[in-house]
Design a protein around this motif. Structure first.
Motif, PDB file in Angstrom:
ATOM      1  N   ASN A  43      -0.949  11.753 -15.966  1.00 47.74           N
ATOM      2  CA  ASN A  43      -0.638  10.333 -15.723  1.00 47.74           C
ATOM      3  C   ASN A  43       0.509  10.183 -14.517  1.00 47.74           C
ATOM      4  N   GLU A  44       0.552  11.077 -13.704  1.00 45.20           N
ATOM      5  CA  GLU A  44       1.556  10.858 -12.577  1.00 45.20           C
ATOM      6  C   GLU A  44       1.010   9.727 -11.583  1.00 45.20           C
ATOM      7  N   LEU A  45      -0.582   9.667 -11.637  1.00 42.80           N
ATOM      8  CA  LEU A  45      -0.976   8.839 -10.698  1.00 42.80           C
ATOM      9  C   LEU A  45      -2.138   7.932 -11.594  1.00 42.80           C
ATOM     10  N   VAL A  46      -1.924   6.747 -11.787  1.00 40.20           N
ATOM     11  CA  VAL A  46      -2.890   5.954 -12.300  1.00 40.20           C
ATOM     12  C   VAL A  46      -3.825   5.119 -11.393  1.00 40.20           C
ATOM     13  N   VAL A  47      -5.166   5.592 -11.694  1.00 42.15           N
ATOM     14  CA  VAL A  47      -6.217   5.307 -10.977  1.00 42.15           C
ATOM     15  C   VAL A  47      -7.220   4.813 -11.712  1.00 42.15           C
ATOM     16  N   TYR A  67      -4.073   6.712  -0.258  1.00 36.58           N
ATOM     17  CA  TYR A  67      -3.461   5.338  -0.214  1.00 36.58           C
ATOM     18  C   TYR A  67      -3.954   4.378  -1.441  1.00 36.58           C
ATOM     19  N   LEU A  68      -2.652   4.129  -2.162  1.00 42.80           N
ATOM     20  CA  LEU A  68      -2.945   3.494  -3.449  1.00 42.80           C
ATOM     21  C   LEU A  68      -2.528   2.154  -3.260  1.00 42.80           C
ATOM     22  N   ILE A  69      -3.265   1.157  -3.798  1.00 41.28           N
ATOM     23  CA  ILE A  69      -2.998  -0.261  -4.200  1.00 41.28           C
ATOM     24  C   ILE A  69      -3.160  -0.562  -5.609  1.00 41.28           C
ATOM     25  N   ASN A  70      -2.295  -1.125  -6.077  1.00 42.19           N
ATOM     26  CA  ASN A  70      -2.217  -1.609  -7.670  1.00 42.19           C
ATOM     27  C   ASN A  70      -1.455  -2.748  -7.655  1.00 42.19           C
ATOM     28  N   ASP A  71      -1.963  -3.883  -7.780  1.00 34.68           N
ATOM     29  CA  ASP A  71      -1.332  -5.415  -8.190  1.00 34.68           C
ATOM     30  C   ASP A  71      -0.988  -5.671  -9.545  1.00 34.68           C
ATOM     31  N   LEU A  98      -7.581   3.949  -5.431  1.00 36.02           N
ATOM     32  CA  LEU A  98      -7.095   5.023  -4.337  1.00 36.02           C
ATOM     33  C   LEU A  98      -8.139   4.825  -3.199  1.00 36.02           C
ATOM     34  N   TYR A  99      -7.683   5.085  -2.033  1.00 33.45           N
ATOM     35  CA  TYR A  99      -8.401   5.234  -0.946  1.00 33.45           C
ATOM     36  C   TYR A  99      -8.172   6.382  -0.008  1.00 33.45           C
ATOM     37  N   LEU A 100      -9.451   6.952   0.120  1.00 30.21           N
ATOM     38  CA  LEU A 100      -9.506   8.357   0.896  1.00 30.21           C
ATOM     39  C   LEU A 100     -10.139   7.989   2.091  1.00 30.21           C
ATOM     40  N   LEU A 101      -9.401   8.325   3.242  1.00 30.13           N
ATOM     41  CA  LEU A 101     -10.071   7.858   4.464  1.00 30.13           C
ATOM     42  C   LEU A 101     -10.244   9.209   5.485  1.00 30.13           C
ATOM     43  N   ASP A 102      -9.873  10.230   4.935  1.00 31.71           N
ATOM     44  CA  ASP A 102     -10.190  11.513   5.742  1.00 31.71           C
ATOM     45  C   ASP A 102     -10.867  12.468   4.948  1.00 31.71           C
ATOM     46  N   GLU A 103     -11.460  13.514   5.534  1.00 37.88           N
ATOM     47  CA  GLU A 103     -12.047  14.803   4.738  1.00 37.88           C
ATOM     48  C   GLU A 103     -10.820  15.236   4.172  1.00 37.88           C
ATOM     49  N   ILE A 104     -11.184  15.717   2.845  1.00 35.20           N
ATOM     50  CA  ILE A 104     -10.374  16.341   1.930  1.00 35.20           C
ATOM     51  C   ILE A 104     -10.781  17.530   1.474  1.00 35.20           C
ATOM     52  N   ILE A 115       0.761  -1.204  -0.002  1.00 31.43           N
ATOM     53  CA  ILE A 115      -0.083  -0.274   0.092  1.00 31.43           C
ATOM     54  C   ILE A 115       1.103   1.239   0.088  1.00 31.43           C
ATOM     55  N   LYS A 116       0.817   2.181  -0.970  1.00 34.80           N
ATOM     56  CA  LYS A 116       1.725   3.253  -1.171  1.00 34.80           C
ATOM     57  C   LYS A 116       0.771   4.483  -0.807  1.00 34.80           C
ATOM     58  N   GLU A 117       1.455   5.335  -0.103  1.00 37.26           N
ATOM     59  CA  GLU A 117       1.002   6.417   0.441  1.00 37.26           C
ATOM     60  C   GLU A 117       1.318   7.542  -0.931  1.00 37.26           C
TER      61      GLU A 117
END
Length: 621
Positions: free
Chosen positions: A580-584, A548-552, A559-565, A537-539
């Motif tokens: 494309n810095e972040l692939v989601v 938090y990003l998970i990519n297998d 991409l998981y968002l757990l707090d108020e943004i 799991i990558k921050e």
């Protein structure tokens, strides 16, 4: 966190899993209202090779409908990582909790991925402590409506709590075996240790779940070397059963079944340069079919039989000095096999396993006592030799996974490590054990252990240390560790907050997140979304906000968002995706933490992305 699960479970039917599978593969059998048309289904599958049975028999027992219902539920627990898991590189997993909950979690990430399952469930002897301990949370009327039975039957099911009847045992085992079948790979095999008390019922239960055609055999394992002296019995019990079922017998055979080591008296009377050898018959047995042709013995006798291989193969073996004729050249031909080929050739296992090759109860107790330097820490553990034989027979190798969801003293994990150190394999294991209290006043409690899982995990640690000491070179690079996870139900105050929660009237999201913990939310969701326990799991930094990003590479990138943004971080998220810095692929939000304003902004901005399709947001409660 679990509100979605609660809502799902409220609507579960006893046939939910089966109907979902039919909808996926046979959508034409459902009308616009979702009603299943069995006549259309029968017409689709009807051929001259498929006969639809009108008569037959099935295993029925009190609680079967309820057991099917349990197999369809989602676990209402969360997965809590142990603090020691941080920076732990091990791929082996030890789960502390109810194995039904564990299997309900595991199916999301490990369906079709487990090569071998071994279980040693309670035998229901009346003295092994088994009772059906389901905590029913509804009335007989509620249960009757949920599973489609009469109210008096529902009342009898509720009355099974605390009982150790055959029906109670079958109700306990059914959902666990249903989920186990889902976890097995196409070439997977399950081994179930059981004694005479439930063997017949277990066989019928497994026929109904795995399919009668996938029954591979009933191994009779001599668990004690000495003869019992029980004057109350006509037949003394020296053996127990190990029922073996494959997920798909045809696929298993085509992919290559496991072998046990060749046995025999090895010698080299003809000074064969390939070394010592033994033999096995070239002629087929009475229950086998082979290829028929003539073979002439050195004495001139002509034999016309069904042989183990084709004539071309026989002639090649004969030329290679691999065929011998006993009785001074007048006997039936036999094929040589060399001691050096034991690990290569092998033979199928017989259904009679003995202490000499698989250990027994007495030696298993000694094995554990020597490891702990104390006797009677755990009652009736299995021997590592038995589990090593099972691992070999199931053809486990490379990165295959073996699962034991009645882990006990963790013999299965111990055997997997022994196998990996001896052969260089990388077999991974998943152990599941309830945190069941040890016997009051027993040797385990005296030694400082409170629960069975503590004994299992300590055994793994001690076995790993011994392997490093005994085999320092071979154990280098072998994964001898494990990660621990706990299955826990939320506290009552957390459940109360979840029950009262209304998205239109937000509560303190930080308070809810703290009740579970970020690591718990991420671990639970990673399993739910198919990533398993070991995907990193990558921050991701979004202008000071942590996502938090998970990519297998298989299930996509979540991409998981757990707090108020804040708006600033939303804009940074959009920028990174568009550049494309972040692939989601999916964005999943902890719903309790997200305000209406942030939710609206996220949805609006992710619908109008440049250079790519919109990204939908999934909000989980």
């Amino acid at each position: 966190m679990l509100q979605d699960t609660f809502k799902y479970n409220e609507n579960v039917q006893v046939n939910s899993r089966e109907m979902e599978a039919l909808k996926e593969h046979f959508p034409q059998c459902f009308d616009a209202n979702g009603n299943f048309d069995i006549a259309v289904f029968e017409e689709l599958i009807k051929t001259k090779d498929v006969s639809i049975k009108k008569e037959g028999y099935a295993l029925n027992f009190l609680g079967k409908s309820y057991a099917r219902y349990l197999a369809n539920l989602e676990s209402e627990t969360v997965i809590v990582p142990d603090e020691d898991n941080k920076d732990n590189p091990s791929n082996n997993i030890y789960i502390v909790g109810d194995n039904l909950d564990a299997l309900q979690h595991l199916k999301h990430s490990y369906a079709g991925a487990i090569k071998c399952i071994y279980i040693d469930p309670p035998y229901n002897t009346g003295s092994d402590g088994f009772v059906y301990n389901d905590k029913f949370e509804f009335t007989a009327r509620d249960l009757a409506e949920k599973i489609g039975v009469e109210e008096d039957e529902a009342e009898r099911i509720l009355n099974m709590q605390g009982k150790s009847t055959h029906s109670a045992w079958l109700t306990f085992m059914y959902p666990r075996l249903e989920l186990a079948e889902e976890l097995l790979s196409n070439d997977g095999v399950i081994f179930i240790s059981i004694d005479d008390n439930e063997q017949a019922n277990c066989r019928l239960l497994c026929d109904s779940i795995f399919g009668e055609g996938n029954f591979e055999g009933n191994i009779h394992y001599r668990r004690r070397a000495n003869q019992p002296n029980d004057k109350t019995k006509l037949i003394g019990l020296v053996a127990e059963h190990i029922l073996v079922y494959s997920k798909n017998s045809k696929f298993l055979k085509e992919s290559g079944v496991g072998k046990i080591a060749l046995t025999g008296e090895f010698s080299n009377p003809d000074n064969d340069p390939r070394g010592d050898w033994a033999t096995k018959p070239w002629k087929t047995g009475s229950d086998q079919s082979g290829t028929k042709y003539e073979i002439t013995t050195p004495t001139g006798k002509v034999l016309f039989e069904e042989w183990m291989g084709e004539e071309k193969t026989y002639l090649e073996l004969l030329a290679d000095n691999r065929i011998i004729f006993p009785k001074n050249g007048d006997g039936m031909p036999r094929k040589k096999y060399f001691k050096s080929e034991r690990a290569v050739e092998g033979q199928c296992a017989c259904n009679w396993w003995v202490p000499e090759t698989c250990g027994d109860n007495a030696s298993a107790n000694t094995e554990l006592a020597e490891l702990f330097d104390a006797k009677n820490i755990f009652s009736n553990p299995k021997h590592t030799k038995l589990l090593e034989t099972i691992i070999s027979l199931s053809n486990c190798k490379n990165d295959d996974i073996i699962l034991d969801f009645f882990s006990g003293s963790a013999t299965t994990a111990h055997a997997a490590m022994l196998n990996n150190v001896a052969g260089g394999d990388k077999i991974k294991y998943i152990m599941v054990q309830l945190n069941e209290p040890v016997k009051k006043g027993g040797e385990a409690e005296k030694a400082g252990y409170k629960t069975i899982d503590e004994i299992g995990r300590e055994r793994i640690r001690r076995a790993a240390a011994k392997l490093k000491e005994d085999e320092p070179e071979k154990s280098k690079g072998v994964d001898l560790g494990f990660k621990t996870y706990y299955l826990k139900a939320p506290e009552k105050q957390t459940l109360d907050k979840m029950e009262k929660f209304n998205p239109e009237f937000p509560i303190d999201g930080n308070d809810m997140l703290a009740a579970f913990g970020k690591e718990t939310v991420l671990a639970t969701w990673a399993i739910k979304d198919g990533y398993g326990f070991n995907t990193p799991i990558k921050e991701i930094d979004l202008k000071g906000y942590k996502a938090y990003l998970i990519n297998d590479g298989v299930h996509g990138a979540n991409l998981y968002l757990l707090d108020e943004i804040a708006e600033l971080s939303i804009m940074e998220l959009v920028r990174q995706i568009e550049s494309n810095e972040l692939v989601v692929d999916k964005i999943i939000v902890f719903g309790y933490a997200l305000s209406f304003t942030a939710s609206t902004s996220l949805r609006t901005n992710l619908k109008t992305l440049k250079n790519r399709n919109p990204i939908d947001i999934t909000i989980r409660y």
